[in-house]
Design an enzyme around this catalytic site. Structure first.
Site, mmCIF file in Angstrom:
data_model
loop_
_atom_site.group_PDB
_atom_site.id
_atom_site.type_symbol
_atom_site.label_atom_id
_atom_site.label_comp_id
_atom_site.label_asym_id
_atom_site.label_seq_id
_atom_site.Cartn_x
_atom_site.Cartn_y
_atom_site.Cartn_z
ATOM 1 N N LYS A 42 -25.567 33.350 43.983
ATOM 2 C CA LYS A 42 -25.953 34.542 43.282
ATOM 3 C C LYS A 42 -25.181 34.685 41.984
ATOM 4 O O LYS A 42 -25.582 35.407 41.082
ATOM 5 C CB LYS A 42 -25.715 35.773 44.154
ATOM 6 C CG LYS A 42 -26.488 35.777 45.440
ATOM 7 C CD LYS A 42 -26.108 36.956 46.326
ATOM 8 C CE LYS A 42 -26.793 36.819 47.668
ATOM 9 N NZ LYS A 42 -26.258 37.752 48.639
ATOM 10 N N GLY A 43 -24.074 33.978 41.893
ATOM 11 C CA GLY A 43 -23.138 34.183 40.798
ATOM 12 C C GLY A 43 -23.662 33.943 39.400
ATOM 13 O O GLY A 43 -23.250 34.602 38.457
ATOM 14 N N GLU A 98 -24.487 27.222 36.218
ATOM 15 C CA GLU A 98 -23.434 27.629 37.152
ATOM 16 C C GLU A 98 -22.639 28.793 36.570
ATOM 17 O O GLU A 98 -22.491 28.899 35.360
ATOM 18 C CB GLU A 98 -22.461 26.466 37.382
ATOM 19 C CG GLU A 98 -22.767 25.603 38.571
ATOM 20 C CD GLU A 98 -22.321 26.213 39.884
ATOM 21 O OE1 GLU A 98 -22.241 27.457 40.003
ATOM 22 O OE2 GLU A 98 -22.050 25.444 40.803
ATOM 23 N N ASP A 99 -22.118 29.628 37.444
ATOM 24 C CA ASP A 99 -21.234 30.686 36.991
ATOM 25 C C ASP A 99 -19.863 30.126 36.656
ATOM 26 O O ASP A 99 -19.316 30.377 35.594
ATOM 27 C CB ASP A 99 -21.142 31.831 38.006
ATOM 28 C CG ASP A 99 -20.743 31.398 39.404
ATOM 29 O OD1 ASP A 99 -20.612 30.176 39.669
ATOM 30 O OD2 ASP A 99 -20.571 32.280 40.260
ATOM 31 N N ASP A 102 -14.961 25.462 39.525
ATOM 32 C CA ASP A 102 -13.618 25.710 40.042
ATOM 33 C C ASP A 102 -13.091 24.398 40.634
ATOM 34 O O ASP A 102 -12.627 23.536 39.911
ATOM 35 C CB ASP A 102 -13.704 26.834 41.076
ATOM 36 C CG ASP A 102 -12.374 27.423 41.493
ATOM 37 O OD1 ASP A 102 -11.341 26.750 41.361
ATOM 38 O OD2 ASP A 102 -12.361 28.563 41.979
ATOM 39 N N LYS A 130 -12.638 26.365 35.168
ATOM 40 C CA LYS A 130 -11.267 26.614 35.601
ATOM 41 C C LYS A 130 -10.639 25.264 35.974
ATOM 42 O O LYS A 130 -10.491 24.934 37.154
ATOM 43 C CB LYS A 130 -11.279 27.565 36.799
ATOM 44 C CG LYS A 130 -9.938 28.207 37.087
ATOM 45 C CD LYS A 130 -9.960 29.054 38.352
ATOM 46 C CE LYS A 130 -10.552 30.408 38.151
ATOM 47 N NZ LYS A 130 -10.341 31.293 39.324
ATOM 48 N N PHE A 151 -8.184 35.311 39.465
ATOM 49 C CA PHE A 151 -9.376 35.675 40.225
ATOM 50 C C PHE A 151 -10.169 36.676 39.391
ATOM 51 O O PHE A 151 -9.779 37.831 39.253
ATOM 52 C CB PHE A 151 -9.005 36.278 41.582
ATOM 53 C CG PHE A 151 -10.163 36.283 42.527
ATOM 54 C CD1 PHE A 151 -11.140 37.271 42.451
ATOM 55 C CD2 PHE A 151 -10.312 35.287 43.471
ATOM 56 C CE1 PHE A 151 -12.231 37.267 43.302
ATOM 57 C CE2 PHE A 151 -11.397 35.278 44.334
ATOM 58 C CZ PHE A 151 -12.359 36.263 44.237
ATOM 59 N N ASP A 158 -18.212 37.595 41.876
ATOM 60 C CA ASP A 158 -17.932 38.626 42.872
ATOM 61 C C ASP A 158 -16.689 38.331 43.682
ATOM 62 O O ASP A 158 -16.131 37.240 43.633
ATOM 63 C CB ASP A 158 -19.115 38.740 43.838
ATOM 64 C CG ASP A 158 -19.153 37.585 44.838
ATOM 65 O OD1 ASP A 158 -19.141 37.842 46.056
ATOM 66 O OD2 ASP A 158 -19.194 36.412 44.412
ATOM 67 N N ARG A 164 -20.290 42.243 40.986
ATOM 68 C CA ARG A 164 -21.199 41.388 40.216
ATOM 69 C C ARG A 164 -21.817 42.118 39.032
ATOM 70 O O ARG A 164 -22.073 41.522 37.994
ATOM 71 C CB ARG A 164 -22.338 40.874 41.096
ATOM 72 C CG ARG A 164 -21.959 39.846 42.108
ATOM 73 C CD ARG A 164 -23.211 39.243 42.748
ATOM 74 N NE ARG A 164 -22.926 38.537 43.974
ATOM 75 C CZ ARG A 164 -22.486 37.285 44.047
ATOM 76 N NH1 ARG A 164 -22.260 36.615 42.937
ATOM 77 N NH2 ARG A 164 -22.263 36.720 45.204
#
Length: 180
Positions: A42-43, A98-99, A102, A130, A151, A158, A164
């Site tokens: 969902k990101g 992509e959000d 990581d 990141k 974070f 989220d 979000r």
């Protein structure tokens, strides 16, 4: 600013500018193609919608849900496909939106899956990178922002399905997620 945040790191305006730059980059790269753009739900949904609205290139869109966090603050390292694509990728130029990249595990899983299904090409655009958290050797083809090991939430990102809808990106207070 939301009460659960330490600070705002990116404003709505800063994000909008980088989204326009990413769209221009994609338009140049795919000027002779009609790619399939995939949002990793969902990101990335806010970024995905804004990005596609800024693009001039005609695209088909589709969605996948891949989970590696659940309600935790750290990736499990084992991305799981929760909802698969409706469209075929065979012979297509694919843009994965992509959000955040990581650990890199989700991106590797998605690349291997899409290319294994016969995609002509695989290009990744990420809102955030990141690199300090990377566990595998991979990166997005285009990243809007490189961020420190904080974070962050907002603009699609989220914690436990909250935050979000914030129109900016901020650092979540450790007291909110510290016991997870």
């Amino acid at each position: 600013m939301h009460k659960d945040l330490e600070s705002i790191v990116l404003t709505r305006e800063q994000i909008a500018q980088k989204v326009k730059e990413a769209a221009s980059w994609l338009d140049e790269k795919f000027k002779d193609s009609k790619p399939l753009a995939i949002s990793v739900l969902k990101g990335s949904v806010f970024f995905f919608c804004d990005l596609l609205r800024e693009m001039k290139t005609p695209v088909q869109l589709d969605f996948m849900t891949v989970s590696s966090y659940g309600s935790k603050a750290q990736s499990s390292g084992m991305p799981k496909i929760v909802m698969d694509l409706a469209a075929s990728v065979e012979g297509r130029d694919v843009i994965l939106v992509e959000d955040i990249v990581d650990s890199g595990h989700t991106l590797v899983r998605m690349r291997d899956l899409i290319m294994g299904r016969g995609a002509k090409s695989f290009t990744t655009v990420a809102l955030f990178d990141k690199p300090s958290r990377r566990q595998v050797d991979i990166k997005a083809d285009y990243s809007c922002f490189e961020i420190a090991d904080e974070f962050i939430v907002g603009y699609g990102l989220d914690y436990a399905q909250q935050y979000r809808n914030l129109p900016y990106v901020g650092i979540l207070k450790r007291s909110i997620y510290g016991n997870v």
